[in-house]
Scaffold this active site. Sequence first.
Site, PDB file in Angstrom:
ATOM      1  N   HIS A 183       1.736 -40.644  -6.444  1.00 54.74           N
ATOM      2  CA  HIS A 183       0.711 -39.807  -6.412  1.00 54.74           C
ATOM      3  C   HIS A 183       1.374 -38.666  -5.719  1.00 54.74           C
ATOM      4  O   HIS A 183       1.620 -38.562  -4.528  1.00 54.74           O
ATOM      5  CB  HIS A 183      -0.673 -39.756  -5.658  1.00 54.74           C
ATOM      6  CG  HIS A 183      -1.630 -39.108  -5.819  1.00 54.74           C
ATOM      7  ND1 HIS A 183      -1.519 -37.877  -6.266  1.00 54.74           N
ATOM      8  CD2 HIS A 183      -2.917 -39.191  -5.600  1.00 54.74           C
ATOM      9  CE1 HIS A 183      -2.558 -37.140  -6.523  1.00 54.74           C
ATOM     10  NE2 HIS A 183      -3.494 -37.862  -6.034  1.00 54.74           N
ATOM     11  N   HIS A 186      -2.194 -32.933  -6.225  1.00 49.62           N
ATOM     12  CA  HIS A 186      -3.463 -32.314  -5.671  1.00 49.62           C
ATOM     13  C   HIS A 186      -3.405 -32.350  -3.845  1.00 49.62           C
ATOM     14  O   HIS A 186      -4.010 -32.520  -3.312  1.00 49.62           O
ATOM     15  CB  HIS A 186      -4.353 -33.449  -5.779  1.00 49.62           C
ATOM     16  CG  HIS A 186      -4.680 -33.550  -7.136  1.00 49.62           C
ATOM     17  ND1 HIS A 186      -5.291 -34.812  -7.719  1.00 49.62           N
ATOM     18  CD2 HIS A 186      -4.449 -32.707  -8.297  1.00 49.62           C
ATOM     19  CE1 HIS A 186      -5.582 -34.401  -9.033  1.00 49.62           C
ATOM     20  NE2 HIS A 186      -4.962 -33.378  -9.385  1.00 49.62           N
ATOM     21  N   TYR A 188      -1.296 -33.685  -1.513  1.00 44.68           N
ATOM     22  CA  TYR A 188      -1.155 -34.634  -0.722  1.00 44.68           C
ATOM     23  C   TYR A 188       0.322 -34.671  -0.299  1.00 44.68           C
ATOM     24  O   TYR A 188       0.744 -33.765  -0.430  1.00 44.68           O
ATOM     25  CB  TYR A 188      -1.400 -35.893  -1.283  1.00 44.68           C
ATOM     26  CG  TYR A 188      -2.961 -36.156  -1.597  1.00 44.68           C
ATOM     27  CD1 TYR A 188      -3.859 -35.762  -0.444  1.00 44.68           C
ATOM     28  CD2 TYR A 188      -3.504 -36.428  -2.792  1.00 44.68           C
ATOM     29  CE1 TYR A 188      -5.116 -36.038  -0.603  1.00 44.68           C
ATOM     30  CE2 TYR A 188      -4.733 -36.473  -3.058  1.00 44.68           C
ATOM     31  CZ  TYR A 188      -5.706 -36.194  -2.152  1.00 44.68           C
ATOM     32  OH  TYR A 188      -7.041 -36.118  -2.351  1.00 44.68           O
TER      33      TYR A 188
END
Length: 372
Positions: A183, A186, A188
């Site tokens: 990931h 977004h 993070y």
Amino acid sequence: MANKEGEISLLTPYKMGKFELSHRVVLAPLTRQRCLGYVPQPPMILYYSQRTSKGGFLIAEAAGVSDISQTSPEMPGIWTKEQVEGWKPIVDAVHSKGRIFFCQLIHVGRVLDTAITVNTFLIYAFKLVPNGKSPVSSSNKKLAYQQRSPKKLTTQEIPLVVDDFRVAARNAIEAGFDGVEIHGAHGYLIDQFLKDEINDRTDEYGGSLENRCRFALEVVDAVMKEIGGDKVGIRLSPFANYSESGDSNPETLGLYMAESLNEFKILYCHMVEPRMKSVFEKVDCLDSLVPMRKAFKGTFISAGGYGREDGNKAVAENRTDLVAYGRLFLANPDLPKRFELNAPLNKYDRSTFYTRDPVVGYTDYPFLETTI
């Protein structure tokens, strides 16, 4: 891709590396908050089983890497065998139907003490930071609504976080997953390094585009070497501004990452459409993922507010290989079948997205045959 008359491009077969897919509709990773004490629970078996379709590709919601793990000697990262064992029956249920199942790996960085992700399902666990300890980030910049500033990772600590991702990937494979998705989107941790709105470092991890991308690519390299590039994907959102992590030149950022990823020969790159600027916000936008799609040599997955028609068009026009669906797949466990029949779709209930109920808003969305 050339279409036969009447053919639905989204439902045509596709070979993703060694994986044979019978259609191009992907279950996007979705935080659903249904674990208990960080351990996956039995209702998740039903949830994922419901969303399997012959030859389909599913990505499990973000499994935490760790909050500050090895970067703090007094508070090492946690991982228990129970968490991996908790995933195994879920993975087995998906595999029993002949589906491909990847697990998304996440480190939320400075978002930790405010985000709903503190309760997501874990393979290599993160937890709430106790005793006033700060979460970590590329910078000590805090979010507008945060009371405390994050701890800026030192150049000595960054390799330890990279290693956390490596260990998380190994644990995912031990749990039976076919691969992992890193990931990097977004707002993070990885995104906190990529974006110049937050990354104000002056060392080798900040300043230039190459330096800001260094951490992300080191994570990719470590995970690839641990489990093999043919089992690795990454999610990126260069155009998005989640959690005050925007970039002044997102197209250049996205293109640099797409080109750089080719060196590692990973399986896929999963990018969020420019129209998805922030959480739940879809805007008209002239920007496009096409330059990144052309630059990346592996499988390209597009996500962000797609429906049946525009998803089908994106595949037909060769702007993407696969299309990931989140909220529509959440509310329609038989989404590929509904697309095939051009059937009506269930409406999703946003109020149940992050509750802990094991049924309502989770496994109780009706299948097509029960609504006709």
